[in-house]
Design an enzyme around this catalytic site. Sequence first.
Site: not given
Ligand code: PDD
Length: 284
Positions: A52, A100, A147, A179
């Site tokens: 990912r 910047r 992410k 979510e």
């Molecule tokens: N967060 N959705 C969002 C918006 C997230 O930030 C996360 C994970 C998930 C779950 O993804 P995964 O199963 O791959 O951890 C879904 C992490 C844990 C964090 O920001 O700390």
Amino acid sequence: MSRIVYVNGEYLPEEDAKISVFDRGFLMADAVYEVTSIIDGKMLDFAGHATRLVRSLDEIDMKAPCTIEELESIHREMMARNNLTEGLIYLQVSRGAADRDFAFPVGVEPSLVLFTQAKNIVDSPFVKTGMKVISIPDIRWGRRDIKTVQLLAPSLGKMAAKAAGADDAWLVEDGYVTEGTSNNAYIVQQDGTIVTRDLSHDILSGITRAAVLRYAAEAQIKVEERPFTIEEAKAAKEAFVTSATTFVGPVVEIDNARIGDGQVGETAKRLREIYISESLKTAI
Ligand code: PDD
């Protein structure tokens, strides 16, 4: 005792771990991250997180700081140097430090930072009590499948939940749950079917989500990947969330309405047990 933090090739005491004020992660949230959980001194689904990460980097045209093999050995070194047996490893890649400018800098190397957090993630207090969530509008940007470290909207969401006496918030867009602030959201219908939003740019493709849906299918539990409403959630038998650090976290209340009998649901409990035991088999 101070932690050892990894910064661009060096393992340093946390007091000495520094990043430039010109780092684009700091100035523009021009950075992506991963969180990998550790149980019994082993990483759960490192390959999933690494894959990912590569995708996130590709989607925003950011150079990889090193190879996956190198990343794996840095993770191992971090576990060893910090005596980490349970908790998480946080990794962040930013586009690097440059004057910047909205346009991406040319010829700048990405920054790579890793740190550990020791934490009891198996015996979390939510396992027995479940968590309470509130629903709030999803005000995040349109590429939640990447992410990135743009976490102000989720932070505000967690604060709103806290102010309302709840543990977390579920985000709602156009009438449907996307979510949780930092997890994927699920309901279990009265007929036992698990419902969770389908993958798109609207949500993060959770590594835990992929594993849990696979284990659910193996356990002959029906799964529907589609958007659902808060009304459906309130009428559900159970609800839960998944993330790397929560695994499967039962949800017992939404907007002050009890889900089912208000107790931790059987499906969530079972999937949590399966997830932990099965993931440990392939942990490295
Ligand atoms: N967060 N959705 C969002 C918006 C997230 O930030 C996360 C994970 C998930 C779950 O993804 P995964 O199963 O791959 O951890 C879904 C992490 C844990 C964090 O920001 O700390």
